[in-house]
Design an enzyme around this catalytic site. Structure first.
Site, PDB file in Angstrom:
ATOM      1  N   GLY A  32       9.181  -0.574  14.164  1.00 27.06           N
ATOM      2  CA  GLY A  32       9.608   0.815  13.549  1.00 27.06           C
ATOM      3  C   GLY A  32       8.218   1.355  13.497  1.00 27.06           C
ATOM      4  O   GLY A  32       8.223   2.215  12.503  1.00 27.06           O
ATOM      5  N   THR A  33       7.408   1.366  14.360  1.00 28.19           N
ATOM      6  CA  THR A  33       6.248   2.236  14.189  1.00 28.19           C
ATOM      7  C   THR A  33       5.824   2.820  15.668  1.00 28.19           C
ATOM      8  O   THR A  33       5.814   2.066  16.420  1.00 28.19           O
ATOM      9  CB  THR A  33       5.060   1.665  13.302  1.00 28.19           C
ATOM     10  OG1 THR A  33       4.021   2.737  13.333  1.00 28.19           O
ATOM     11  CG2 THR A  33       4.439   0.480  14.010  1.00 28.19           C
ATOM     12  N   CYS A  68      -1.418  10.753 -18.542  1.00 30.17           N
ATOM     13  CA  CYS A  68      -1.770   9.324 -18.918  1.00 30.17           C
ATOM     14  C   CYS A  68      -1.362   9.074 -20.431  1.00 30.17           C
ATOM     15  O   CYS A  68      -2.013   9.945 -21.359  1.00 30.17           O
ATOM     16  CB  CYS A  68      -3.468   9.163 -18.776  1.00 30.17           C
ATOM     17  SG  CYS A  68      -3.848   7.648 -19.402  1.00 30.17           S
ATOM     18  N   CYS A 128      -5.155   8.753 -22.234  1.00 32.14           N
ATOM     19  CA  CYS A 128      -6.228   9.693 -22.515  1.00 32.14           C
ATOM     20  C   CYS A 128      -5.520  11.075 -21.924  1.00 32.14           C
ATOM     21  O   CYS A 128      -6.508  12.105 -22.047  1.00 32.14           O
ATOM     22  CB  CYS A 128      -7.234   9.465 -21.414  1.00 32.14           C
ATOM     23  SG  CYS A 128      -7.181   9.711 -19.732  1.00 32.14           S
ATOM     24  N   HIS A 149      -0.743   2.053   2.866  1.00 32.81           N
ATOM     25  CA  HIS A 149      -0.937   3.521   2.403  1.00 32.81           C
ATOM     26  C   HIS A 149      -0.449   3.492   0.871  1.00 32.81           C
ATOM     27  O   HIS A 149      -0.211   4.729   0.183  1.00 32.81           O
ATOM     28  CB  HIS A 149       0.229   4.319   3.027  1.00 32.81           C
ATOM     29  CG  HIS A 149      -0.196   4.406   4.467  1.00 32.81           C
ATOM     30  ND1 HIS A 149       0.646   4.739   5.665  1.00 32.81           N
ATOM     31  CD2 HIS A 149      -1.550   4.950   4.989  1.00 32.81           C
ATOM     32  CE1 HIS A 149      -0.314   5.099   6.827  1.00 32.81           C
ATOM     33  NE2 HIS A 149      -1.403   5.068   6.607  1.00 32.81           N
ATOM     34  N   ALA A 185      15.915  -1.852  14.427  1.00 27.36           N
ATOM     35  CA  ALA A 185      15.173  -3.311  13.663  1.00 27.36           C
ATOM     36  C   ALA A 185      16.276  -4.231  13.328  1.00 27.36           C
ATOM     37  O   ALA A 185      16.118  -5.422  13.030  1.00 27.36           O
ATOM     38  CB  ALA A 185      14.268  -2.473  12.621  1.00 27.36           C
ATOM     39  N   CYS A 188      -4.183   7.015 -13.470  1.00 28.12           N
ATOM     40  CA  CYS A 188      -4.519   8.136 -14.102  1.00 28.12           C
ATOM     41  C   CYS A 188      -6.126   8.634 -13.341  1.00 28.12           C
ATOM     42  O   CYS A 188      -6.833   7.670 -13.093  1.00 28.12           O
ATOM     43  CB  CYS A 188      -5.176   7.785 -15.618  1.00 28.12           C
ATOM     44  SG  CYS A 188      -5.957   8.971 -16.616  1.00 28.12           S
ATOM     45  N   ASN A 248      11.198  -1.670  18.576  1.00 24.16           N
ATOM     46  CA  ASN A 248      11.487  -0.254  18.622  1.00 24.16           C
ATOM     47  C   ASN A 248      12.345   0.152  19.305  1.00 24.16           C
ATOM     48  O   ASN A 248      13.038  -0.159  20.272  1.00 24.16           O
ATOM     49  CB  ASN A 248      10.009   0.443  19.099  1.00 24.16           C
ATOM     50  CG  ASN A 248       9.104   0.983  17.908  1.00 24.16           C
ATOM     51  OD1 ASN A 248       9.480   0.992  16.734  1.00 24.16           O
ATOM     52  ND2 ASN A 248       7.727   0.840  18.096  1.00 24.16           N
TER      53      ASN A 248
HETATM   54 ZN    ZN Z   1      -5.898   8.081 -18.494  1.00 27.08          ZN
END
Ligand code: ZN
Length: 246
Positions: free
Chosen positions: A189-190, A149, A152, A120, A234, A128, A215
């Protein structure tokens, strides 16, 4: 029961030529990070739509205020716990070959793990949205929100997956590839509720992988694909495994 299962798990870990650890929010709870879901979760306190991708683009200042509060004033300050260190130690000793984590807190790396797939994304990089340049978190000040940024002046977005965003193709492919090559997968742990991450252990199982689950209570995996269930925190269970495996 636990001791007996620990011994079984140790035997599997000893013969496995490729072991992948798959972690979720449960491993970071002992670092003081509550899970996002559930009655005591962060989404009980904060409005999750603030990190919905369209909301973010339309209201970056409002979203960023919450993002800073949760992810940078709080989660970024957390420290790894003994479970993270045990996994890093098992990797160093050659019993763990990669870690796929659903967490974005960077704690596996801080604990010393090397081969980490962040499914994830991570709070430690910002990107940016205009020129797509990436920056390390440390390079960007969060004094004024939303951060811009340096090149830019485009809007910067943390490099973790927001609601409504797909998993980036590269990390998705790499993670499922790891699952397919694993001989043992250690789920830690999920509960297996977050799609599509939750499919990773099923892919491993379909490829003939042995599933060891750590778990505190049964998960959606336990009765379906888990071969050995190690019940407990865990930190306790992984420290035991790490102590036995030299
Ligand atoms: Zn940028």
């Amino acid at each position: 029961m636990l001791e007996e299962n620990i011994n079984k798990a140790v035997l599997d870990l000893k013969v496995s030529k490729y072991t992948v650890v798959f972690t979720g929010a449960g491993i970071s709870v002992e670092s003081g990070i509550p899970p996002f879901r559930g009655p005591d979760g962060l989404w009980a306190k904060y409005d999750p739509s603030l990190i919905e991708i369209n909301h973010f683009y339309n209201n970056p200042e409002i979203s960023w205020k919450m993002i800073k509060e949760i992810f940078y004033d709080f989660i970024e300050k957390a420290k790894p716990n003994t479970a993270h260190y045990a996994i890093a130690s098992l990797e160093k000793k050659g019993y763990v070959h990669s870690i796929i984590t659903q967490n974005i807190d960077n704690l596996h790396q801080v604990a010393g793990s090397k081969n980490v797939y962040e499914y994830h994304g991570t709070i430690k990089r910002l990107k940016c949205v205009k020129c797509l340049k990436e920056f390390l978190r440390e390079e960007i000040s969060l004094e004024e929100l939303a951060p811009k940024c340096p090149l830019c002046k485009g809007l910067l977005k943390p490099e973790f997956v927001f609601f409504g965003e797909p998993i980036p193709d590269k990390i998705n492919k790499l993670s499922f590839y790891e699952a397919k090559r694993a001989q043992v997968m250690l789920i830690v742990g999920t509960t297996g509720e977050i799609m599509p991450a939750s499919l990773i252990p099923y892919t491993a199982k379909e490829s003939g992988c042995k599933i060891i689950e750590v778990n505190i209570s049964k998960s959606s995996y336990t009765d379906k694909i888990t071969d050995i269930f190690l019940s407990g925190k865990a930190s306790n269970v992984l420290t035991k495994l790490n102590d036995i495996l030299h």
